[in-house]
Write a protein that holds these residues in place. Structure first.
Motif, PDB file in Angstrom:
ATOM      1  N   VAL A  43     -22.475  10.433 146.675  1.00 47.12           N
ATOM      2  CA  VAL A  43     -22.317  11.887 146.555  1.00 47.12           C
ATOM      3  C   VAL A  43     -20.829  12.179 146.539  1.00 47.12           C
ATOM      4  O   VAL A  43     -20.099  11.733 147.435  1.00 47.12           O
ATOM      5  N   ARG A  44     -20.385  12.878 145.481  1.00 44.25           N
ATOM      6  CA  ARG A  44     -18.959  13.234 145.421  1.00 44.25           C
ATOM      7  C   ARG A  44     -18.720  14.479 146.274  1.00 44.25           C
ATOM      8  O   ARG A  44     -19.311  15.509 146.032  1.00 44.25           O
ATOM      9  N   LYS A  45     -17.869  14.327 147.297  1.00 44.22           N
ATOM     10  CA  LYS A  45     -17.567  15.382 148.286  1.00 44.22           C
ATOM     11  C   LYS A  45     -18.820  15.650 149.136  1.00 44.22           C
ATOM     12  O   LYS A  45     -19.906  15.169 148.842  1.00 44.22           O
ATOM     13  N   GLN A  46     -18.646  16.481 150.159  1.00 48.43           N
ATOM     14  CA  GLN A  46     -19.804  16.834 150.986  1.00 48.43           C
ATOM     15  C   GLN A  46     -20.773  17.626 150.115  1.00 48.43           C
ATOM     16  O   GLN A  46     -20.351  18.586 149.454  1.00 48.43           O
ATOM     17  N   ILE A  47     -22.025  17.265 150.129  1.00 47.28           N
ATOM     18  CA  ILE A  47     -22.991  17.942 149.247  1.00 47.28           C
ATOM     19  C   ILE A  47     -22.991  19.449 149.544  1.00 47.28           C
ATOM     20  O   ILE A  47     -23.045  20.278 148.642  1.00 47.28           O
ATOM     21  N   VAL A  48     -22.925  19.794 150.823  1.00 47.96           N
ATOM     22  CA  VAL A  48     -22.633  21.162 151.285  1.00 47.96           C
ATOM     23  C   VAL A  48     -21.740  20.994 152.518  1.00 47.96           C
ATOM     24  O   VAL A  48     -21.693  19.909 153.102  1.00 47.96           O
ATOM     25  N   HIS A  49     -21.051  22.057 152.887  1.00 48.20           N
ATOM     26  CA  HIS A  49     -20.057  21.932 153.957  1.00 48.20           C
ATOM     27  C   HIS A  49     -20.708  22.045 155.342  1.00 48.20           C
ATOM     28  O   HIS A  49     -20.476  23.015 156.069  1.00 48.20           O
ATOM     29  N   ASN A  50     -21.502  21.044 155.667  1.00 52.29           N
ATOM     30  CA  ASN A  50     -22.108  21.039 157.004  1.00 52.29           C
ATOM     31  C   ASN A  50     -22.162  19.606 157.533  1.00 52.29           C
ATOM     32  O   ASN A  50     -22.764  18.731 156.900  1.00 52.29           O
ATOM     33  N   THR A  51     -21.559  19.405 158.690  1.00 53.67           N
ATOM     34  CA  THR A  51     -21.436  18.043 159.221  1.00 53.67           C
ATOM     35  C   THR A  51     -22.803  17.441 159.554  1.00 53.67           C
ATOM     36  O   THR A  51     -23.030  16.249 159.339  1.00 53.67           O
ATOM     37  N   HIS A  52     -23.734  18.264 160.045  1.00 57.72           N
ATOM     38  CA  HIS A  52     -25.057  17.758 160.413  1.00 57.72           C
ATOM     39  C   HIS A  52     -25.830  17.304 159.170  1.00 57.72           C
ATOM     40  O   HIS A  52     -26.468  16.244 159.167  1.00 57.72           O
ATOM     41  N   GLU A  66     -14.824  10.797 148.043  1.00 51.96           N
ATOM     42  CA  GLU A  66     -13.976  11.927 147.642  1.00 51.96           C
ATOM     43  C   GLU A  66     -13.914  12.059 146.126  1.00 51.96           C
ATOM     44  O   GLU A  66     -13.882  13.150 145.591  1.00 51.96           O
ATOM     45  N   GLU A  67     -13.856  10.911 145.430  1.00 54.61           N
ATOM     46  CA  GLU A  67     -13.703  10.944 143.975  1.00 54.61           C
ATOM     47  C   GLU A  67     -14.625   9.939 143.311  1.00 54.61           C
ATOM     48  O   GLU A  67     -15.014   8.936 143.926  1.00 54.61           O
ATOM     49  N   THR A  68     -14.922  10.188 142.036  1.00 52.53           N
ATOM     50  CA  THR A  68     -15.839   9.300 141.316  1.00 52.53           C
ATOM     51  C   THR A  68     -15.257   7.887 141.176  1.00 52.53           C
ATOM     52  O   THR A  68     -16.014   6.930 141.003  1.00 52.53           O
ATOM     53  N   GLY A  69     -13.938   7.767 141.260  1.00 53.98           N
ATOM     54  CA  GLY A  69     -13.305   6.446 141.178  1.00 53.98           C
ATOM     55  C   GLY A  69     -13.763   5.491 142.273  1.00 53.98           C
ATOM     56  O   GLY A  69     -13.616   4.271 142.146  1.00 53.98           O
ATOM     57  N   ILE A  76     -25.418   5.702 140.778  1.00 50.70           N
ATOM     58  CA  ILE A  76     -25.802   7.118 140.677  1.00 50.70           C
ATOM     59  C   ILE A  76     -24.896   7.940 141.578  1.00 50.70           C
ATOM     60  O   ILE A  76     -24.694   7.588 142.750  1.00 50.70           O
ATOM     61  N   VAL A  77     -24.374   9.043 141.046  1.00 55.50           N
ATOM     62  CA  VAL A  77     -23.546   9.942 141.856  1.00 55.50           C
ATOM     63  C   VAL A  77     -24.055  11.374 141.703  1.00 55.50           C
ATOM     64  O   VAL A  77     -24.393  11.805 140.596  1.00 55.50           O
ATOM     65  N   VAL A  78     -24.140  12.057 142.843  1.00 55.34           N
ATOM     66  CA  VAL A  78     -24.543  13.467 142.846  1.00 55.34           C
ATOM     67  C   VAL A  78     -23.282  14.312 143.008  1.00 55.34           C
ATOM     68  O   VAL A  78     -22.445  14.017 143.865  1.00 55.34           O
ATOM     69  N   PHE A  79     -23.147  15.337 142.182  1.00 52.32           N
ATOM     70  CA  PHE A  79     -22.045  16.290 142.330  1.00 52.32           C
ATOM     71  C   PHE A  79     -22.489  17.408 143.261  1.00 52.32           C
ATOM     72  O   PHE A  79     -23.607  17.901 143.172  1.00 52.32           O
ATOM     73  N   SER A  80     -21.569  17.841 144.135  1.00 54.95           N
ATOM     74  CA  SER A  80     -21.939  18.777 145.200  1.00 54.95           C
ATOM     75  C   SER A  80     -22.269  20.174 144.670  1.00 54.95           C
ATOM     76  O   SER A  80     -21.951  20.506 143.520  1.00 54.95           O
ATOM     77  N   ALA A  81     -22.853  20.975 145.538  1.00 50.80           N
ATOM     78  CA  ALA A  81     -23.290  22.334 145.171  1.00 50.80           C
ATOM     79  C   ALA A  81     -22.127  23.227 144.760  1.00 50.80           C
ATOM     80  O   ALA A  81     -22.319  24.226 144.064  1.00 50.80           O
ATOM     81  N   HIS A  82     -20.901  22.859 145.191  1.00 49.49           N
ATOM     82  CA  HIS A  82     -19.746  23.729 144.934  1.00 49.49           C
ATOM     83  C   HIS A  82     -19.236  23.639 143.505  1.00 49.49           C
ATOM     84  O   HIS A  82     -18.415  24.447 143.100  1.00 49.49           O
ATOM     85  N   GLY A  83     -19.714  22.625 142.743  1.00 46.71           N
ATOM     86  CA  GLY A  83     -19.334  22.513 141.336  1.00 46.71           C
ATOM     87  C   GLY A  83     -18.138  21.619 141.113  1.00 46.71           C
ATOM     88  O   GLY A  83     -17.367  21.340 142.045  1.00 46.71           O
ATOM     89  N   VAL A  84     -17.993  21.159 139.885  1.00 45.08           N
ATOM     90  CA  VAL A  84     -16.884  20.257 139.536  1.00 45.08           C
ATOM     91  C   VAL A  84     -16.250  20.705 138.230  1.00 45.08           C
ATOM     92  O   VAL A  84     -16.892  21.347 137.396  1.00 45.08           O
ATOM     93  N   ILE A 100     -26.045  13.216 138.737  1.00 41.78           N
ATOM     94  CA  ILE A 100     -27.002  14.297 139.022  1.00 41.78           C
ATOM     95  C   ILE A 100     -26.135  15.473 139.448  1.00 41.78           C
ATOM     96  O   ILE A 100     -25.395  15.370 140.434  1.00 41.78           O
ATOM     97  N   ASP A 101     -26.194  16.549 138.698  1.00 42.19           N
ATOM     98  CA  ASP A 101     -25.296  17.675 138.961  1.00 42.19           C
ATOM     99  C   ASP A 101     -26.016  18.713 139.829  1.00 42.19           C
ATOM    100  O   ASP A 101     -26.875  19.444 139.357  1.00 42.19           O
ATOM    101  N   ALA A 102     -25.640  18.747 141.116  1.00 41.20           N
ATOM    102  CA  ALA A 102     -26.279  19.703 142.043  1.00 41.20           C
ATOM    103  C   ALA A 102     -25.469  20.998 142.173  1.00 41.20           C
ATOM    104  O   ALA A 102     -25.666  21.773 143.112  1.00 41.20           O
ATOM    105  N   THR A 103     -24.569  21.240 141.220  1.00 36.91           N
ATOM    106  CA  THR A 103     -23.834  22.523 141.217  1.00 36.91           C
ATOM    107  C   THR A 103     -24.829  23.680 141.248  1.00 36.91           C
ATOM    108  O   THR A 103     -25.766  23.713 140.447  1.00 36.91           O
ATOM    109  N   CYS A 104     -24.605  24.618 142.143  1.00 37.29           N
ATOM    110  CA  CYS A 104     -25.508  25.771 142.210  1.00 37.29           C
ATOM    111  C   CYS A 104     -25.471  26.520 140.879  1.00 37.29           C
ATOM    112  O   CYS A 104     -24.392  26.767 140.325  1.00 37.29           O
ATOM    113  N   PRO A 105     -26.631  26.939 140.375  1.00 36.89           N
ATOM    114  CA  PRO A 105     -26.655  27.694 139.112  1.00 36.89           C
ATOM    115  C   PRO A 105     -25.787  28.954 139.165  1.00 36.89           C
ATOM    116  O   PRO A 105     -25.280  29.392 138.133  1.00 36.89           O
TER     117      PRO A 105
END
Ligand code: 10G
Ligand code: SF4
Length: 323
Positions: A43-52, A66-69, A76-84, A100-105
């Motif tokens: 998962v690139r970055k925190q999927i959402v900003h919550n430690t739990h 932190e980065e796709t590199g 497989i890498v998921v992009f976080s809800a915050h967008g890229v 898998i792009d989990a950017t919020c619509p």
């Protein structure tokens, strides 16, 4: 002497609070990816900003980078809800990653507005917080046309090519009231500034702010459950204070509550940010109950029933095979 525990102590719990539709979708995307493809899922970055949430997903086999590199080729890498930014999609493609792009619509909607206005050669003033992932993703859509306005302080620094071809857009999780002030100030400088085609501050951000205002008016203390890097959660603390609460604190979980906050307090308001699972709120209520706050009332300000379908890459692979 009257013991504080014998005084009528109550809790007002804001509704809506907690998970928004975009967070629910993003967290489910990682869970379903783990079920469908097996661990590890990057998962690139925190999927959402919550430690739990992040810790729980890590325990199930997600690896946060932190980065796709940092992702092995072909994984497989998921992009976080915050967008890229588009550059991140390009990097992932260059490394043959399965994305898998989990950017919020509702973030994608703002990206599309940015692309459309940039194509029309408008200057775009993006109101948002410097360094926040969502702002970096949106600005990456049209870096030559977008400049960031980080609150009122940023207004005087704005330089535009043509004040007649100027639009403002925003991060989805800002304070509604503060953004209104920023836009008013911008419009004093640029009277023909164009508004976004529809609200960029999303329904969930707006509703949680309306709901916290309602409880804050009657509470001496408002506890907001959320992580320290959660922009929308931090805004709820500010909104609660502006609405009249004597004190308001952001807590990642119940263990952060300090007993002295409760001294002399009879009404505590409780809410949670859009990235916060309900179990963390329940733990806060249990802790408050231990201090005599047994009377818990939920105060509903707005009914909410938004849901988003899973990212299309997952829907495709989760579809039952046809005979
Ligand atoms: O409030 P921010 O943007 O920091 O994010 P969050 O993960 O705490 O909450 C959900 C909001 C988003 C995914 C941003 S659209
Ligand atoms: Fe989407 Fe709003 Fe939730 Fe962000 S806060 S994920 S824009 S619904």
């Amino acid at each position: 002497m009257i013991l504080e525990t014998s005084v009528n102590r109550r809790v007002l719990v804001a509704k809506p609070r907690g998970y928004c539709a975009g967070v629910d979708r993003a967290v489910q995307a990682v869970e379903k990816a783990l079920e469908r493809y097996g661990a590890p899922i990057y998962v690139r970055k925190q999927i959402v900003h919550n430690t739990h949430v992040v810790k729980t997903l890590e325990e199930r086999g997600a690896i946060f980078v932190e980065e796709t590199g940092e992702v092995p080729e072909g994984a497989i890498v998921v992009f976080s809800a915050h967008g890229v930014a588009p550059a991140v999609h390009e990097e992932a493609a260059a490394r043959s990653l399965r994305t898998i792009d989990a950017t919020c619509p509702l973030v994608t909607k703002v990206h599309n507005e940015a692309k459309r206005f940039a194509a029309g050669d408008y200057d775009i003033l993006l109101i948002g917080h410097e360094g926040h992932e969502e702002v970096e993703g949106t600005a990456g859509e049209a870096p030559r046309h977008i400049q960031l306005v980080d609150g009122l302080d940023g207004v005087d620094r704005v330089q535009v090519r043509d004040p007649e071809r100027l639009v403002w857009l925003s991060q989805t999780t800002l304070s509604v009231d503060e953004t209104t002030e920023t836009v008013t100030r911008l419009r004093e400088r640029f009277p023909n500034l164009i508004d976004p085609p529809s609200d960029d501050i999303c329904y969930a951000t707006q509703n949680r702010q309306v709901a916290v205002k309602e409880i804050a008016r009657e509470s001496q203390l408002v506890i907001v459950v959320g992580s320290t890097n959660s922009s929308n959660s931090k805004r709820l603390v500010e909104v609660a204070l502006d609405a009249g609460a004597d004190a308001s604190y952001l807590v990642d979980n119940a263990s952060y509550i300090q007993d002295e906050w409760l001294e002399g307090v009879t009404t505590v308001g409780v809410t949670s940010g859009a990235s916060v699972p309900e179990e963390l709120v329940e733990a806060v209520l249990a802790r408050l109950a231990g201090h005599g706050f047994g009377d818990v009332q939920e105060v509903e300000s707005v009914a909410e029933n938004v849901r988003f379908a899973l990212p299309h890459e997952l829907r495709r692979d989760l579809r039952p095979a046809t005979a």
